[in-house]
Design an enzyme around this catalytic site. Structure first.
Site, PDB file in Angstrom:
ATOM      1  N   CYS A  83       0.910  -1.199   0.126  1.00 27.47           N
ATOM      2  CA  CYS A  83      -0.047  -0.096  -0.078  1.00 27.47           C
ATOM      3  C   CYS A  83       0.752   1.354  -0.058  1.00 27.47           C
ATOM      4  O   CYS A  83       0.280   2.322  -0.018  1.00 27.47           O
ATOM      5  CB  CYS A  83      -0.720   0.032   1.259  1.00 27.47           C
ATOM      6  SG  CYS A  83      -1.807  -1.441   1.640  1.00 27.47           S
TER       7      CYS A  83
ATOM      8  N   HIS B  61      -5.630   0.773   5.689  1.00 30.33           N
ATOM      9  CA  HIS B  61      -6.288   0.287   4.409  1.00 30.33           C
ATOM     10  C   HIS B  61      -7.026  -0.902   5.054  1.00 30.33           C
ATOM     11  O   HIS B  61      -6.203  -1.705   5.813  1.00 30.33           O
ATOM     12  CB  HIS B  61      -5.185  -0.118   3.362  1.00 30.33           C
ATOM     13  CG  HIS B  61      -5.948  -1.080   2.418  1.00 30.33           C
ATOM     14  ND1 HIS B  61      -6.936  -0.506   1.933  1.00 30.33           N
ATOM     15  CD2 HIS B  61      -5.291  -1.835   1.965  1.00 30.33           C
ATOM     16  CE1 HIS B  61      -7.270  -1.477   0.768  1.00 30.33           C
ATOM     17  NE2 HIS B  61      -6.222  -2.259   0.717  1.00 30.33           N
TER      18      HIS B  61
ATOM     19  N   HIS C 204      -9.895  -4.216   4.719  1.00 25.63           N
ATOM     20  CA  HIS C 204     -10.445  -4.989   3.666  1.00 25.63           C
ATOM     21  C   HIS C 204     -11.921  -5.418   4.140  1.00 25.63           C
ATOM     22  O   HIS C 204     -12.462  -6.558   3.792  1.00 25.63           O
ATOM     23  CB  HIS C 204      -9.825  -6.299   3.348  1.00 25.63           C
ATOM     24  CG  HIS C 204      -8.689  -6.062   2.463  1.00 25.63           C
ATOM     25  ND1 HIS C 204      -7.932  -7.194   1.951  1.00 25.63           N
ATOM     26  CD2 HIS C 204      -8.179  -5.219   1.863  1.00 25.63           C
ATOM     27  CE1 HIS C 204      -6.899  -6.638   1.022  1.00 25.63           C
ATOM     28  NE2 HIS C 204      -7.187  -5.461   1.042  1.00 25.63           N
TER      29      HIS C 204
ATOM     30  N   GLU D 279     -26.600  10.344  12.928  1.00 27.17           N
ATOM     31  CA  GLU D 279     -25.784  11.080  13.732  1.00 27.17           C
ATOM     32  C   GLU D 279     -24.176  10.724  13.675  1.00 27.17           C
ATOM     33  O   GLU D 279     -23.284  11.772  13.850  1.00 27.17           O
ATOM     34  CB  GLU D 279     -26.283  10.763  15.245  1.00 27.17           C
ATOM     35  CG  GLU D 279     -25.249  11.193  16.519  1.00 27.17           C
ATOM     36  CD  GLU D 279     -25.619  12.851  16.602  1.00 27.17           C
ATOM     37  OE1 GLU D 279     -26.629  13.407  15.908  1.00 27.17           O
ATOM     38  OE2 GLU D 279     -25.000  13.423  17.404  1.00 27.17           O
TER      39      GLU D 279
HETATM   40 ZN    ZN Z   1      -5.880  -4.036  -0.108  1.00 23.99          ZN
END
Ligand code: ZN
Length: 213
Positions: free
Chosen positions: A78, A96, A98, A119
């Site tokens: 990433c 990140h 999943h 809210e």
């Molecule tokens: Zn990923």
């Protein structure tokens, strides 16, 4: 509040996110910036078992300045996506996920996930009760690093949003501090789950109509 070494924090947060279902099967990732140093979880490992000494340290240019002693560890795939948020938004942390909720959100919407009048929206930066939330959705690619340009384009188009969804894949979320990144990720995950539940009940997450039952 206690001061924690960023390596320890990355390991702790990975463990928490694993138990939320955000990084099962070695997926997902986490990174924190402290000053000019960025602390990043390794790639393709059991995220709930990461130790502080497994965390990579990088500079602002994305160069690794300290690597773990274990030579089998690789820095997160990433990396270029995380750096979108560090470079374009001066983020203090990027994660990140999943999460199943995030993936489902990308299948129930076309160009963006939209919701309003809940809210929990107030937990997002610069969002109040009357504001619409619209998280851009980009199409997935075979290799994660190839998402970099699409993510940057979506971020430029939506400067008031601190998240980008990736179709059939997950979500990137960031914030000015790790606490705010975590909070916003929790809020987004809640909104993704809530919107899916509303649809199951035949309700439109964008509608503000009163219940008619
Ligand atoms: Zn990923």
């Amino acid at each position: 509040m206690r001061t924690v070494d960023p390596r320890t924090l990355v390991a702790e947060l990975c463990r928490q996110f694993y138990h939320l279902g955000w990084c099962t099967g070695t997926g997902g990732g986490m990174s924190i910036r402290e000053g000019d140093r960025i602390y990043m979880a390794p790639s393709g490992v059991q995220k709930e078992r990461i130790q502080p000494e497994d965390v990579f340290v990088l500079d602002r240019d994305g160069e690794v300045v300290e690597r773990p002693a274990d030579p089998t560890l690789r820095v997160s795939e990433c990396l270029p996506l995380f750096y979108n948020a560090y470079r374009m938004r001066d983020a203090g942390a990027v994660l990140h996920s999943h999460s199943r909720h995030a993936v489902l959100a990308t299948l129930l919407s076309t160009d963006a996930f939209r919701v309003r009048h809940l809210e929990m929206v107030k937990g997002l930066r610069a969002k109040g009760w009357h504001d619409r939330v619209a998280v851009p959705i980009i199409e997935n690619t075979a290799h994660e690093c190839d998402l970099t340009d699409r993510m940057a384009e979506a971020m430029r188009a939506q400067p008031d949003v601190d998240a980008v969804l990736v179709r059939r894949h997950g979500v990137y979320v960031w914030g000015p501090t790790w606490q705010k990144a975590k909070t916003q990720a929790e809020v987004y995950d809640w909104l993704f789950a809530m919107a899916a539940d509303m649809r199951r009940c035949g309700l439109d997450p964008e509608s503000t109509a009163e219940p008619n039952g």
